[in-house]
Design a protein around this motif. Sequence first.
Motif, PDB file in Angstrom:
ATOM      1  N   TRP A   1      20.573  27.944  25.373  1.00  0.00           N
ATOM      2  CA  TRP A   1      20.616  28.943  24.287  1.00  0.00           C
ATOM      3  C   TRP A   1      19.720  30.118  24.660  1.00  0.00           C
ATOM      4  O   TRP A   1      18.520  29.948  24.873  1.00  0.00           O
ATOM      5  N   GLY A   2      20.380  31.287  24.741  1.00  0.00           N
ATOM      6  CA  GLY A   2      19.573  32.495  24.952  1.00  0.00           C
ATOM      7  C   GLY A   2      18.725  32.480  26.201  1.00  0.00           C
ATOM      8  O   GLY A   2      17.594  32.965  26.206  1.00  0.00           O
ATOM      9  N   LEU A   3      19.230  31.912  27.256  1.00  0.00           N
ATOM     10  CA  LEU A   3      18.441  31.840  28.485  1.00  0.00           C
ATOM     11  C   LEU A   3      19.194  32.497  29.625  1.00  0.00           C
ATOM     12  O   LEU A   3      19.521  31.857  30.625  1.00  0.00           O
ATOM     13  N   GLY A   4      19.528  33.783  29.441  1.00  0.00           N
ATOM     14  CA  GLY A   4      20.250  34.519  30.490  1.00  0.00           C
ATOM     15  C   GLY A   4      19.464  34.475  31.796  1.00  0.00           C
ATOM     16  O   GLY A   4      18.237  34.384  31.784  1.00  0.00           O
ATOM     17  N   GLY A   5      20.191  34.510  32.919  1.00  0.00           N
ATOM     18  CA  GLY A   5      19.490  34.506  34.202  1.00  0.00           C
ATOM     19  C   GLY A   5      19.187  33.111  34.702  1.00  0.00           C
ATOM     20  O   GLY A   5      18.718  32.941  35.820  1.00  0.00           O
ATOM     21  N   THR A   6      19.440  32.111  33.898  1.00  0.00           N
ATOM     22  CA  THR A   6      19.209  30.754  34.392  1.00  0.00           C
ATOM     23  C   THR A   6      20.533  30.166  34.881  1.00  0.00           C
ATOM     24  O   THR A   6      21.608  30.640  34.536  1.00  0.00           O
ATOM     25  N   ASP A   7      20.408  29.160  35.690  1.00  0.00           N
ATOM     26  CA  ASP A   7      21.583  28.569  36.313  1.00  0.00           C
ATOM     27  C   ASP A   7      21.757  27.136  35.803  1.00  0.00           C
ATOM     28  O   ASP A   7      20.976  26.252  36.150  1.00  0.00           O
ATOM     29  N   PRO A   8      22.742  26.903  34.972  1.00  0.00           N
ATOM     30  CA  PRO A   8      22.903  25.565  34.375  1.00  0.00           C
ATOM     31  C   PRO A   8      23.028  24.449  35.409  1.00  0.00           C
ATOM     32  O   PRO A   8      22.658  23.306  35.133  1.00  0.00           O
ATOM     33  N   SER A   9      23.486  24.798  36.584  1.00  0.00           N
ATOM     34  CA  SER A   9      23.675  23.706  37.550  1.00  0.00           C
ATOM     35  C   SER A   9      22.335  23.163  38.053  1.00  0.00           C
ATOM     36  O   SER A   9      22.273  22.117  38.666  1.00  0.00           O
ATOM     37  N   ARG A  10      21.271  23.938  37.808  1.00  0.00           N
ATOM     38  CA  ARG A  10      19.964  23.469  38.288  1.00  0.00           C
ATOM     39  C   ARG A  10      19.295  22.469  37.351  1.00  0.00           C
ATOM     40  O   ARG A  10      18.281  21.868  37.700  1.00  0.00           O
ATOM     41  N   ILE A  11      19.862  22.326  36.199  1.00  0.00           N
ATOM     42  CA  ILE A  11      19.181  21.496  35.204  1.00  0.00           C
ATOM     43  C   ILE A  11      19.045  20.044  35.664  1.00  0.00           C
ATOM     44  O   ILE A  11      18.087  19.361  35.313  1.00  0.00           O
TER      45      ILE A  11
ATOM     46  N   ASN B   1      18.037  18.931  38.373  1.00  0.00           N
ATOM     47  CA  ASN B   1      16.801  18.713  39.116  1.00  0.00           C
ATOM     48  C   ASN B   1      15.604  18.505  38.196  1.00  0.00           C
ATOM     49  O   ASN B   1      14.596  17.950  38.596  1.00  0.00           O
ATOM     50  N   VAL B   2      15.721  19.024  36.995  1.00  0.00           N
ATOM     51  CA  VAL B   2      14.572  19.007  36.102  1.00  0.00           C
ATOM     52  C   VAL B   2      14.543  17.749  35.254  1.00  0.00           C
ATOM     53  O   VAL B   2      13.487  17.221  34.934  1.00  0.00           O
ATOM     54  N   LEU B   3      15.744  17.249  34.914  1.00  0.00           N
ATOM     55  CA  LEU B   3      15.803  16.121  33.984  1.00  0.00           C
ATOM     56  C   LEU B   3      15.886  14.801  34.710  1.00  0.00           C
ATOM     57  O   LEU B   3      16.391  14.710  35.816  1.00  0.00           O
TER      58      LEU B   3
ATOM     59  N   SER C   1      15.951  16.751  16.895  1.00  0.00           N
ATOM     60  CA  SER C   1      14.516  16.610  17.121  1.00  0.00           C
ATOM     61  C   SER C   1      14.037  17.651  18.126  1.00  0.00           C
ATOM     62  O   SER C   1      14.826  18.203  18.885  1.00  0.00           O
ATOM     63  N   LEU C   2      12.757  17.898  18.090  1.00  0.00           N
ATOM     64  CA  LEU C   2      12.148  18.883  18.991  1.00  0.00           C
ATOM     65  C   LEU C   2      11.284  18.137  19.992  1.00  0.00           C
ATOM     66  O   LEU C   2      10.432  17.356  19.611  1.00  0.00           O
ATOM     67  N   ASP C   3      11.555  18.371  21.239  1.00  0.00           N
ATOM     68  CA  ASP C   3      10.804  17.671  22.281  1.00  0.00           C
ATOM     69  C   ASP C   3       9.789  18.624  22.911  1.00  0.00           C
ATOM     70  O   ASP C   3      10.107  19.366  23.835  1.00  0.00           O
ATOM     71  N   THR C   4       8.584  18.577  22.378  1.00  0.00           N
ATOM     72  CA  THR C   4       7.589  19.533  22.901  1.00  0.00           C
ATOM     73  C   THR C   4       6.794  18.944  24.058  1.00  0.00           C
ATOM     74  O   THR C   4       5.893  19.579  24.590  1.00  0.00           O
ATOM     75  N   ARG C   5       7.090  17.719  24.430  1.00  0.00           N
ATOM     76  CA  ARG C   5       6.348  17.087  25.494  1.00  0.00           C
ATOM     77  C   ARG C   5       6.862  17.466  26.859  1.00  0.00           C
ATOM     78  O   ARG C   5       6.129  17.541  27.825  1.00  0.00           O
ATOM     79  N   ASN C   6       8.185  17.656  26.933  1.00  0.00           N
ATOM     80  CA  ASN C   6       8.769  17.960  28.245  1.00  0.00           C
ATOM     81  C   ASN C   6       9.186  19.419  28.299  1.00  0.00           C
ATOM     82  O   ASN C   6      10.356  19.749  28.389  1.00  0.00           O
ATOM     83  N   ILE C   7       8.207  20.274  28.205  1.00  0.00           N
ATOM     84  CA  ILE C   7       8.527  21.699  28.243  1.00  0.00           C
ATOM     85  C   ILE C   7       8.952  22.081  29.663  1.00  0.00           C
ATOM     86  O   ILE C   7       8.312  21.696  30.640  1.00  0.00           O
ATOM     87  N   ILE C   8      10.058  22.782  29.749  1.00  0.00           N
ATOM     88  CA  ILE C   8      10.606  23.100  31.073  1.00  0.00           C
ATOM     89  C   ILE C   8      10.144  24.481  31.508  1.00  0.00           C
ATOM     90  O   ILE C   8      10.160  25.434  30.719  1.00  0.00           O
ATOM     91  N   ASP C   9       9.739  24.564  32.738  1.00  0.00           N
ATOM     92  CA  ASP C   9       9.338  25.850  33.298  1.00  0.00           C
ATOM     93  C   ASP C   9      10.594  26.588  33.737  1.00  0.00           C
ATOM     94  O   ASP C   9      11.385  26.066  34.525  1.00  0.00           O
ATOM     95  N   SER C  10      10.789  27.786  33.255  1.00  0.00           N
ATOM     96  CA  SER C  10      12.072  28.456  33.496  1.00  0.00           C
ATOM     97  C   SER C  10      12.284  28.757  34.978  1.00  0.00           C
ATOM     98  O   SER C  10      13.425  28.928  35.419  1.00  0.00           O
ATOM     99  N   SER C  11      11.211  28.817  35.752  1.00  0.00           N
ATOM    100  CA  SER C  11      11.403  29.109  37.173  1.00  0.00           C
ATOM    101  C   SER C  11      12.210  28.007  37.858  1.00  0.00           C
ATOM    102  O   SER C  11      12.893  28.255  38.839  1.00  0.00           O
ATOM    103  N   HIS C  12      12.161  26.807  37.281  1.00  0.00           N
ATOM    104  CA  HIS C  12      12.955  25.723  37.857  1.00  0.00           C
ATOM    105  C   HIS C  12      14.445  25.940  37.624  1.00  0.00           C
ATOM    106  O   HIS C  12      15.278  25.345  38.286  1.00  0.00           O
ATOM    107  N   LEU C  13      14.772  26.749  36.644  1.00  0.00           N
ATOM    108  CA  LEU C  13      16.183  26.942  36.305  1.00  0.00           C
ATOM    109  C   LEU C  13      16.750  28.191  36.953  1.00  0.00           C
ATOM    110  O   LEU C  13      17.943  28.421  36.947  1.00  0.00           O
ATOM    111  N   THR C  14      15.873  29.039  37.490  1.00  0.00           N
ATOM    112  CA  THR C  14      16.378  30.265  38.105  1.00  0.00           C
ATOM    113  C   THR C  14      16.365  30.169  39.616  1.00  0.00           C
ATOM    114  O   THR C  14      16.997  30.945  40.303  1.00  0.00           O
ATOM    115  N   GLY C  15      15.670  29.229  40.118  1.00  0.00           N
ATOM    116  CA  GLY C  15      15.615  29.085  41.570  1.00  0.00           C
ATOM    117  C   GLY C  15      14.529  29.921  42.195  1.00  0.00           C
ATOM    118  O   GLY C  15      14.226  29.790  43.365  1.00  0.00           O
TER     119      GLY C  15
END
Lengths: 510, 471
Positions: free
Chosen positions: A376-386, A388-390, A494-508
């Motif tokens: 949601w509202g995360l232009g510039g990120t690459d969904p295929s990278r997700i 690696n994060v999860l 629910s809101l998961d504030t424990r696993n906050i994702i760093d956006s740099s991981h999604l942009t490469g």
Amino acid sequence: MEGTRYNEHSRLEILTGLSLIDTGTIPEDRIREYRQFGFRLGREHSGAGSVSRLQKVGAWYQTFMPGHIKERAKTVTGYLRLISILVGIMAFVTGAGAAGYLFYYDGTAPVNVLPVLTLFAFLPLLLLLLSAGYVWIGSRSSGHLPPIFRWIEGPVRSRIRKAVEDISGKADHSLKSELSGLRSNATEIWLVHSEPVRYFLKQNLQLAGTAYLTGALLWMLFNVITTDLAFSWSSTLEVEGEALYSFTQIISAPWARIVPSAVVDFNMVEATRYYRADRGDFQVASSGRWWPFIFMTILVYGFFPKALAFAWYRWRFIRTSDQAILASDSGSQIIGFMEDLLVTTKGDDDNNSAARAGISPERPVESSVNCVVLFWGLGGTDPSRIQNVLNRKVIFARHIGGLNTSEEDRNILLDSARLSQNSSHCDILVLIPYEESPTIRLEKKLHLLAGNSQSRIIIMPVIEERSRNCQANEINWRTRVDQINEAFGRKRVSLDTRNIIDSSHLTGVT
Amino acid sequence: MSHPVFVVTGAPNKGKSTFIKAMTNDESVVVREQARTTTSAKPYPFKIERAIGGKIDWETCFTLWDTPGFENAAEMHEILTEWGIRESDHPIELIRKFLETYAGHSDFVYELEIFKPIAGYACIIYVADCSKPFRKSEYLWEMELIKFTRLPRIAVLNPVDGDRHLESWRSGLTDYFNNIKVFNPHETTFDEKLRILGAFSHLTDEWEEPLNKVIGALKMQREKVLEECARIIRKTILQIFDREFSVRYDGIRDEEEHRVELVSQVREFVHKTMDDTQREITHRFGLQIDVAFDREFDDNDLFDTTVRRKNLSVHQRALINVMVGGGIGAAVDVAAGGLTFGLFTTALGVGGGLAAYFKEISPMDLVKIGSYDPDEERIQIDSLSPELGLLVINRLRQVVAVLYNRTAANTETVVIRKDLDLADLQNLGSLLKKMAVSRKDRYSEKNKQKLLDYIHEKLKEDRTVVKVEAT
Ligand SMILES: Nc1nc2c(ncn2[C@@H]2O[C@H](COP(=O)(O)OP(=O)(O)OP(=O)(O)O)[C@@H](O)[C@H]2O)c(=O)[nH]1
Ligand SMILES: [Mg+2]
């Protein structure tokens, strides 16, 4: 009420006791007792204002301070207090004695006004001003203590050392553990040099000064009442009556309006000059009228400043000792004992009861392994990278919101809902930019998802860099999520504030 | 009251008990090099204090169980799958049945222990050693068994001896575990420990709250400990500065011998005090670990040898004595109401002045680190070097930083090998200088507070940047 006694008399004793006890070695079960005590104190007083920390320490001292330490603290402070009382009494007697000598009148030579005023009003005032100057200089330069402290240091310290050694010697075994590491050296020095004790001593010196003048004033009153005093003034110097008169006018200026009878007039001054050879025109009749003036002069220039200085030091003593009680190592720790709730992680040897207690009748819900991810509202990120994060398997990842039309979003959302329904244990993760706040647009999408899938919807924050303001934004997201759940009548999002994702991981970009 | 239960499982000798020890800091956890150290399941409740029914009592937030290693997972799995499972049953029902059926059966002694707490619904923590290769045939059945329970589960990889096989373990475990974490109980940090607890809380939504409560409480407790440590360090500094050192000047031995005696007195005291402090700090962290300081303080650390102490000349002392003596005399005269006619002022003033000339002044010039008290015939140290205060803070800071992140799992001695750069303590220099020299400054509540705040601040900075390696 019992237990919350904290009064000024005990301040010095509490401080001394605190400086003697080593709180670091108090056993755990004892500490828990303190905490129950602190808790009860708090409850008993919850109606009528809360118990101050000072009161808590005071109550602790009354209830728990080991008897031997208390006794020593009493002895040591009693010793300081005794010195003060003795000095006070001596000062009073000296004052009265000096007055007895100066106001002695047997009908021959009248009482000379000048030395009386000097001794009981001007000299004390001068000394007070001098010592004020000394204090002022001392406060600006570091280091040196007034000489008085150096004189008393030796005797007081050896006395305290003896008292403290006494406890260590007398202590039975259980007490010894509480006294081990007793800071006797630090304590005896502390007792002479700490700020509260310094103010205590200064306060009592001023009290002695006040007692000296009280003695003088009382003796003078006594003489005025019981004998018919004759006052005169005489000096070897050729002082004009005129000069003395104007001097008395200046002196009596403060009370001239309030007590007009305590102001001398020119005629009286002239009439009461006393010459050693011939008595000149000394008039015994009017010479008694000096006394109100003398009394007021001593009161205003001698007694009042002393009493004021006493009040000032007393106030300083109370303030610094209250602060010192709370800031001292033992004081702060005792407050901690009473206020801080503990956490323990030690093993439980009573195996069976714990096993019984450990059995949880509710069936925990397993976290899902698969997920559908919506950006949601995360232009510039690459969904295929997700992936690696999860730590779970991503079966579908798309952008929603942003430049999409409602129709496009609707299709993606319905697809996501369908996929999550069809796959077992599948959550829908909605990644949101944590720096932004939730909007109605997003809320509508969440409603659509929830209406078409039974899967859990988890909002996962993404941040640009570990920025500070996320703390504040957590409240925004949490409230909105709560509102949404309320609308559904049960927990869907629910809101998961424990696993906050760093956006740099999604942009490469790393 | 029901609360979350986490059961630590794994093959024998993989560090399950070590993991428990690290999480609980319980010194009584038995860890040994042999397998089968743990033979029965034991609970470790995480309890926090709460006001319950008018008094403060423990509330168990969750329980961690230590269990023996799997020894016959394959057969147990075989039996369970043979029994089959109907759609409506939860596998836990089958496991309960298994525990009843095989109670006391020697083939399954360990499995029975492991599944005792699991049968009451629990989350399963699977501990594995990722420094050893992942052999699927070896671990397959225990992992299948865990998966069979359909309970929330997490794998914790312990790099006992490096993480060479981490990747193969990761990929091997993904089919079985929702979450895989790497955690080294020997080299962990406090934050890392809390992160692991945080990961547990995500296993299932309902259990998030009690775990968060504990995490919050543990964090708060650490903050308190840090503040206590700052106080302990401050106490140590004041104690050292306050101590009076002196030796008798006998006129027989030469100055150097006197000096050596004095110096060793100081050094011994400082080292002993530091030792006591270090023990007190360790105690506050609830640990029983030895701490050693590798380097002794030398003369330059202890004394400010660059600055000669100022000693008053005879005339100066005479002048002071005249003033003081005269002052007392004047006070007596005044108090006596002039009866004594200034007699005391004169007598005490003159007497005091003369007294100064009767006293010899001598060997202190030679000793350089102290002054000579002719009344007592002793050489005493007037003040220690303020730098010593910095060094003491510096070393104790390192102790705190190491212990902050230490767990009971690692019992190696902490050795403080070097002194850190003093540059970041320089701000404190002028304050310590004052406090080293004068009692009045040392006992000023304001200065004491300033010193405390400063040390506390430094301790808070240090905990994230552990600058010392302990061996
Ligand atoms: N160096 C190092 N050694 C570790 C680590 N974790 C465990 N060990 C060692 O591995 C050995 C076994 O550890 P335990 O914790 O007793 O293992 P366990 O799984 O409880 O063993 P059992 O109870 O016998 O099943 C001990 O010698 C530990 O010191 C680690 O992180 N680093
Ligand atoms: Mg074990």
